[in-house]
Design a protein around this motif. Structure first.
Motif, PDB file in Angstrom:
ATOM      1  N   ILE A 233       0.695  -1.321   0.144  1.00  0.00           N
ATOM      2  CA  ILE A 233       0.146   0.166  -0.061  1.00  0.00           C
ATOM      3  C   ILE A 233       0.761   1.309   0.061  1.00  0.00           C
ATOM      4  O   ILE A 233       1.424   1.569   0.987  1.00  0.00           O
ATOM      5  N   PHE A 234       0.721   2.006  -1.038  1.00  0.00           N
ATOM      6  CA  PHE A 234       1.428   3.230  -1.126  1.00  0.00           C
ATOM      7  C   PHE A 234       0.666   4.492  -0.788  1.00  0.00           C
ATOM      8  O   PHE A 234      -0.644   4.452  -1.351  1.00  0.00           O
ATOM      9  N   CYS A 235       1.028   5.468  -0.488  1.00  0.00           N
ATOM     10  CA  CYS A 235       0.101   6.543  -0.283  1.00  0.00           C
ATOM     11  C   CYS A 235       0.757   7.826  -0.586  1.00  0.00           C
ATOM     12  O   CYS A 235       1.945   8.109  -0.415  1.00  0.00           O
ATOM     13  N   VAL A 236      -0.020   8.914  -1.212  1.00  0.00           N
ATOM     14  CA  VAL A 236       0.468  10.062  -1.545  1.00  0.00           C
ATOM     15  C   VAL A 236       0.197  11.259  -0.601  1.00  0.00           C
ATOM     16  O   VAL A 236      -0.892  11.112  -0.089  1.00  0.00           O
ATOM     17  N   GLY A 237       1.289  11.886  -0.033  1.00  0.00           N
ATOM     18  CA  GLY A 237       1.018  13.054   0.661  1.00  0.00           C
ATOM     19  C   GLY A 237       0.285  14.366   0.018  1.00  0.00           C
ATOM     20  O   GLY A 237       0.868  14.791  -1.005  1.00  0.00           O
ATOM     21  N   ARG A 238      -0.470  15.030   0.799  1.00  0.00           N
ATOM     22  CA  ARG A 238      -0.625  16.284   0.428  1.00  0.00           C
ATOM     23  C   ARG A 238      -1.023  16.619  -1.239  1.00  0.00           C
ATOM     24  O   ARG A 238      -0.395  17.323  -1.884  1.00  0.00           O
ATOM     25  N   ASN A 239      -2.006  15.935  -1.687  1.00  0.00           N
ATOM     26  CA  ASN A 239      -2.195  16.023  -3.080  1.00  0.00           C
ATOM     27  C   ASN A 239      -3.475  16.810  -3.615  1.00  0.00           C
ATOM     28  O   ASN A 239      -3.746  16.805  -4.738  1.00  0.00           O
ATOM     29  N   TYR A 240      -3.986  17.361  -2.638  1.00  0.00           N
ATOM     30  CA  TYR A 240      -5.153  18.576  -3.077  1.00  0.00           C
ATOM     31  C   TYR A 240      -4.493  19.840  -2.412  1.00  0.00           C
ATOM     32  O   TYR A 240      -4.145  19.743  -1.230  1.00  0.00           O
ATOM     33  N   ALA A 241      -4.751  20.869  -3.030  1.00  0.00           N
ATOM     34  CA  ALA A 241      -4.079  22.209  -2.859  1.00  0.00           C
ATOM     35  C   ALA A 241      -4.843  22.547  -1.457  1.00  0.00           C
ATOM     36  O   ALA A 241      -4.099  23.125  -0.502  1.00  0.00           O
ATOM     37  N   GLU A 242      -6.089  22.712  -1.337  1.00  0.00           N
ATOM     38  CA  GLU A 242      -6.780  23.069  -0.084  1.00  0.00           C
ATOM     39  C   GLU A 242      -6.454  22.352   1.225  1.00  0.00           C
ATOM     40  O   GLU A 242      -6.375  22.682   2.111  1.00  0.00           O
ATOM     41  N   HIS A 243      -6.184  20.847   0.979  1.00  0.00           N
ATOM     42  CA  HIS A 243      -5.824  20.145   1.925  1.00  0.00           C
ATOM     43  C   HIS A 243      -4.288  20.531   2.495  1.00  0.00           C
ATOM     44  O   HIS A 243      -3.789  20.689   3.568  1.00  0.00           O
ATOM     45  N   ALA A 244      -3.420  20.709   1.430  1.00  0.00           N
ATOM     46  CA  ALA A 244      -2.064  21.154   1.522  1.00  0.00           C
ATOM     47  C   ALA A 244      -2.202  22.431   2.462  1.00  0.00           C
ATOM     48  O   ALA A 244      -1.458  22.603   3.402  1.00  0.00           O
TER      49      ALA A 244
ATOM     50  N   PHE B  18       4.970  13.179  -2.574  1.00  0.00           N
ATOM     51  CA  PHE B  18       6.003  12.325  -1.832  1.00  0.00           C
ATOM     52  C   PHE B  18       4.897  11.225  -1.360  1.00  0.00           C
ATOM     53  O   PHE B  18       3.527  11.178  -1.464  1.00  0.00           O
ATOM     54  N   PHE B  19       5.534  10.068  -0.664  1.00  0.00           N
ATOM     55  CA  PHE B  19       4.917   9.022  -0.727  1.00  0.00           C
ATOM     56  C   PHE B  19       5.225   8.291   0.723  1.00  0.00           C
ATOM     57  O   PHE B  19       6.331   8.515   1.466  1.00  0.00           O
ATOM     58  N   PHE B  20       4.153   7.804   1.403  1.00  0.00           N
ATOM     59  CA  PHE B  20       4.612   6.969   2.486  1.00  0.00           C
ATOM     60  C   PHE B  20       3.799   5.595   2.363  1.00  0.00           C
ATOM     61  O   PHE B  20       3.118   5.423   1.198  1.00  0.00           O
TER      62      PHE B  20
END
Ligand code: MN
Length: 231
Positions: free
Chosen positions: A27-38, A50-52
């Motif tokens: 399972i890979f996850c992308v961090g902060r991929n929506y501007a409003e969430h960032a 970036f990934f975790f």
């Protein structure tokens, strides 16, 4: 050759409208991929993705019409929901071009990247890895996987999450900073993707805490809904 104990059975996610199972590799996850969430997390601009990761057996599969059980994890007093589109890789590869990337996606699902936000904040402050905040047991609830050909126009779908019937998150997949194709391209430059890899593609704004007894219901157009109760 014999194993010293029986190997664990692979984690699996059901396929929508079928009795088939999708075996999970990683399972890979992308961090902060929506501007409003960032922005709500204190960042701005289009940084490279970036990934975790989460362990494969962190999945909590919930089929349509069912209310899954989400155990409240230990060590946190601030468990957050992050509703996300999940891309399920069916064909592996490395250095995949964005133009070819969607052909590697077997299907799509609705996922929750559950997060121990208090521990994540501590780890960020200390420059430590996020594992304990992101990769805990049952941290990846997921709907059944809809094959890509039956998923409709996922790249432009609405995505939403309600807690106890109140809207918390609502956005559109086309507001992602990095599209699914671009995420696959970036990931495959760093790892050789394998069939069975799941990619949690990031959450829109509106993340927040859940408590014991809360009912979470989220959806993505074309993929149905995902419903869980915090137990
Ligand atoms: Mn996330």
């Amino acid at each position: 050759m014999r194993h010293v104990f029986p190997p664990a059975a692979p984690a699996c996610v059901p396929v929508a409208g079928s009795d088939a199972l999708f075996p999970v590799h990683r399972i890979f996850c992308v961090g902060r991929n929506y501007a409003e969430h960032a922005r709500e997390m204190g960042f701005s601009g289009r940084e490279p993705p970036f990934f975790f990761m989460k362990p494969a057996d962190a999945v909590v599969p919930v089929t349509a019409g069912e209310t899954g059980r989400l155990p409240y994890p230990t060590l946190t007093a601030d468990l957050h929901h992050e509703i996300e589109l999940v891309a399920a890789i069916g064909q592996g590869g490395s250095n995949i071009a964005a133009a070819d990337a969607l052909a590697h996606v077997w299907g799509y699902a609705i996922g929750l990247d559950m997060t121990r936000r208090d521990l994540q904040a501590d780890m960020k402050k200390q420059g430590r890895p996020w594992c304990i905040a992101k990769g805990f047991d049952a941290s990846a609830p997921i709907s059944a996987i809809t094959p890509a050909a039956q998923a409709g126009d996922v790249q432009h779908a609405a995505i939403w999450l309600e807690v106890n019937g109140q809207q918390r998150q609502a956005s559109r997949i086309d507001r992602m900073i990095w599209s699914v194709a671009e995420v696959v391209a970036h990931l495959s430059a760093a790892w050789t993707l394998r069939p069975g890899d799941l990619i949690f593609t990031g959450t829109p704004e509106g993340v927040g805490a859940v408590r014991h007894g809360d009912v979470l219901e989220g959806g993505i157009d074309g993929l149905g809904t995902l419903r869980l109760a915090v137990a």
